[in-house]
Write an enzyme that holds these catalytic residues in place. Structure first.
Site, short mmCIF file in Angstrom:
data_model
loop_
_atom_site.label_atom_id
_atom_site.label_comp_id
_atom_site.label_asym_id
_atom_site.label_seq_id
_atom_site.Cartn_x
_atom_site.Cartn_y
_atom_site.Cartn_z
N HIS A 158 62.33 -0.59 -49.90
CA HIS A 158 61.69 0.52 -49.17
C HIS A 158 60.68 -0.11 -48.19
O HIS A 158 61.07 -0.93 -47.35
CB HIS A 158 61.07 1.46 -50.21
N HIS B 72 70.71 1.97 -44.45
CA HIS B 72 69.86 3.10 -44.78
C HIS B 72 70.67 4.13 -45.56
O HIS B 72 71.85 4.31 -45.28
CB HIS B 72 69.29 3.75 -43.52
N ASP C 95 62.37 -1.24 -40.29
CA ASP C 95 61.69 -2.46 -40.73
C ASP C 95 62.19 -3.72 -40.04
O ASP C 95 61.58 -4.79 -40.21
CB ASP C 95 61.85 -2.61 -42.26
N1 CMC Z 1 72.72 -6.12 -46.47
C1 CMC Z 1 73.96 -6.32 -46.97
N2 CMC Z 1 74.74 -5.35 -47.47
C2 CMC Z 1 74.22 -4.12 -47.49
C3 CMC Z 1 72.94 -3.83 -47.00
C4 CMC Z 1 72.18 -4.89 -46.48
N3 CMC Z 1 70.96 -4.66 -46.00
N4 CMC Z 1 72.69 -2.51 -47.16
C5 CMC Z 1 73.76 -1.99 -47.73
N5 CMC Z 1 74.70 -2.95 -47.93
C6 CMC Z 1 76.04 -2.80 -48.50
C7 CMC Z 1 75.98 -2.64 -50.01
O1 CMC Z 1 76.06 -3.89 -50.65
C8 CMC Z 1 77.19 -1.78 -50.26
O2 CMC Z 1 78.31 -2.60 -50.14
P1 CMC Z 1 79.61 -2.35 -51.11
O3 CMC Z 1 80.20 -1.07 -50.65
O4 CMC Z 1 80.46 -3.55 -50.89
O5 CMC Z 1 79.06 -2.27 -52.49
C9 CMC Z 1 77.20 -0.83 -49.06
O6 CMC Z 1 76.56 -1.56 -48.01
C10 CMC Z 1 76.47 0.48 -49.28
O7 CMC Z 1 75.12 0.15 -49.58
P2 CMC Z 1 74.26 0.81 -50.72
O8 CMC Z 1 73.38 -0.25 -51.30
O9 CMC Z 1 75.14 1.56 -51.66
O10 CMC Z 1 73.39 1.81 -49.89
P3 CMC Z 1 72.13 2.59 -50.39
O11 CMC Z 1 72.06 3.84 -49.62
O12 CMC Z 1 72.11 2.70 -51.88
O13 CMC Z 1 70.90 1.62 -50.02
C11 CMC Z 1 69.23 0.54 -48.74
C12 CMC Z 1 70.13 1.78 -48.86
C13 CMC Z 1 68.24 0.78 -47.62
C14 CMC Z 1 68.46 0.36 -50.05
C15 CMC Z 1 70.09 -0.69 -48.45
O14 CMC Z 1 70.77 -0.52 -47.24
C16 CMC Z 1 69.28 -1.97 -48.42
O15 CMC Z 1 69.03 -2.55 -49.48
N6 CMC Z 1 68.83 -2.43 -47.21
C17 CMC Z 1 67.96 -3.58 -47.12
C18 CMC Z 1 66.53 -3.22 -47.45
C19 CMC Z 1 65.88 -2.44 -46.32
O16 CMC Z 1 65.96 -2.82 -45.16
N7 CMC Z 1 65.18 -1.35 -46.68
C20 CMC Z 1 64.46 -0.51 -45.71
C21 CMC Z 1 65.07 0.84 -45.57
S1 CMC Z 1 64.46 1.74 -44.12
C22 CMC Z 1 62.77 1.94 -44.35
C23 CMC Z 1 62.41 2.78 -45.53
O17 CMC Z 1 62.57 4.00 -45.49
O18 CMC Z 1 61.98 2.21 -46.51
#
Ligand code: CMC
Length: 429
Positions: free
Chosen positions: A246, A285, A341
């Site tokens: 986050h 996201h 971010d």
């Molecule tokens: N790098 C690599 N792979 C990713 C990433 C990433 N940053 N984000 C998502 N994926 C992949 C994930 O591994 C999954 O792949 P698979 O289908 O093979 O399992 C797919 O994309 C779907 O991702 P998810 O983790 O199920 O998506 P989510 O909605 O649960 O998570 C998230 C959203 C923001 C936690 C995630 O994208 C992430 O960890 N991003 C990096 C951390 C980040 O930048 N966070 C800031 C978010 S914006 C500011 C805020 O509001 O905090």
């Protein structure tokens, strides 16, 4: 019951504050596009909009700023003393979370545990907490950072305070914060922060101000639903924001860029990401399946700040990383784009903030949104004031009879006394 880990598809409230269309990359506060607010408004004016639902008149904005600035000029001595008890090298968010929770002790008159659940039915009481939190936060944050460097907060003479914190100047909120820290100057020796830097940070706070039910705002509503006081609820929300998935991502992105170091090392890093050995921080996201409109704003702001300080070489790594990821099928097929971010850390670094202060700046902006949600929940429909209490699907053992200790055998978890102390404590001992 529905089974929905991470609330992927569960709406838990109605809200009139923020609209997001994640497929199209649209973000609006109270109906106003974020791009228009960033170019025409200020953080203070936008905070008013979030809290009250409409843009203020000139007189309303001035009154609002005056109420907020009143709390900016000093931090309660108890909080200053508390910060001194926290290790000087603690992560800044540890100090911020502790200080916010401790602020509860300063406001017994606004604590439902002491005054009863009806205490927040008074608009005056609610507003008073909102002004206190919005106003005190930048000064609290400045104290946290100065404690880190062993400096004390400068005591500004009263005349310069009243000129600076003139309620007719909505960006004084940011200017005063930078001045306390001695940051934002275009050149050493200048008296105050450069207006371009003040504007940049103001836009960044505005872009962070609300984002509907993100993890920390959901936590804020969750805590508020139990009837706890607003300081404890905000401290809990700050805890949720601290996590690297986050608000902590802003710090994690910078560490990632530093670790990659040069453009030549990008392909190897992306291979590690695709092998799930690393994460591309600042990408992806839950709601946006398109470019995060806030990332566009923050990238523009980064180039404006670079005009003051010169470009950080890591911007080339960041842009090359974005280009490489956006032309790679792994990221394209999963609709992973830069989020807010991805570029914000480069702005903070250029201004001179240390990495572990980055999430504090995110918190400073998000405070406005949290308070808007707090107010919305408190004055909202009765049927939405249910205590948040999700259900679970129990997968543990069925009923079994208690065994006396001598009859249990040795298959249980062996005690490992040396592990009883956390590793950091052991290291410090
Ligand atoms: N790098 C690599 N792979 C990713 C990433 C990433 N940053 N984000 C998502 N994926 C992949 C994930 O591994 C999954 O792949 P698979 O289908 O093979 O399992 C797919 O994309 C779907 O991702 P998810 O983790 O199920 O998506 P989510 O909605 O649960 O998570 C998230 C959203 C923001 C936690 C995630 O994208 C992430 O960890 N991003 C990096 C951390 C980040 O930048 N966070 C800031 C978010 S914006 C500011 C805020 O509001 O905090």
């Amino acid at each position: 019951m529905s089974y929905d880990p991470g609330y992927m598809n569960t709406a838990v409230c109605t809200s009139r504050i923020t609209f997001i269309d994640g497929e199209k990359g649209i973000l609006r506060y109270r109906g106003y596009p974020i791009e228009q607010l960033a170019s025409k408004s200020s953080f203070m004016e936008t905070a008013f909009l979030l809290l009250y639902g409409e843009l203020p008149s000139e007189a309303q904005l001035k009154h609002f700023c005056a109420r907020v600035y009143h709390h900016q000029t000093a931090l309660h001595a108890d909080i200053v003393a508390l910060l001194q008890t926290i290790r000087h090298d603690a992560h800044c968010m540890t100090s911020v979370i502790s200080a916010l929770a401790a602020m509860s002790a300063l406001h017994p008159e606004a604590n439902p545990a002491l005054e009863g659940q009806a205490v927040y039915s008074s608009r005056k009481t609610r507003e008073s907490q909102m002004f206190t939190l919005l106003g005190a936060f930048p000064t609290l944050a400045a104290h946290v950072l100065l404690r880190r460097s062993g400096s004390s907060v400068p005591c500004l003479p009263a005349p310069s305070l009243s000129t600076l914190l003139d309620p007719a100047r909505p960006r004084a909120y940011v200017e005063y914060f930078l001045l306390l820290l001695g940051l934002g100057k275009a050149r050493p020796g200048e008296e105050g922060p450069d207006p371009r830097v003040v504007r940049a940070l103001d836009v960044i706070l505005l872009a962070h101000a609300d984002h509907e039910l993100n993890c920390s705002t959901a936590a804020l509503r969750h805590l508020t639903s139990s009837g706890v006081d607003v300081y404890t609820a905000v401290a809990g929300a700050t805890g949720a924001l601290y996590g690297p998935l986050h608000g902590g991502a802003t710090e994690a992105v910078l560490r990632m860029l530093q670790q990659i170091g040069t453009e030549e090392r990008i392909p190897a890093f992306l291979e590690a990401v695709k092998a799930k050995e690393a994460k591309l921080m600042g990408f992806g996201h839950r709601v946006y399946k398109n470019y995060d409109p806030r990332a566009v704003l923050v990238r523009e702001v980064a180039y404006e700040v670079f005009q003051v300080y010169g470009a950080d070489p890591l911007i080339h790594v960041a842009t090359a990383l974005e280009t490489a990821a956006r032309s790679d099928n792994y990221f394209v097929s999963r609709k992973l784009y830069p989020n807010i971010d991805f570029y914000s850390g480069l702005v903070y670094k250029a201004i001179g903030f240390p990495l572990d202060f980055f999430p504090v700046l995110f918190t400073m902006g998000r405070m406005a949104g949290w308070l808007a949600h707090w107010e919305e929940l408190l004055i909202g429909p009765e049927e939405e004031k249910k205590i948040v209490r999700p259900r679970q699907i129990y997968l543990g053992p069925a009923e079994r009879a208690f065994l006396p200790i001598e009859a249990r055998g040795h298959d249980g978890i062996a005690a490992e006394p040396e592990r009883l102390l956390p590793s950091t404590t052991r290291a410090r001992l």
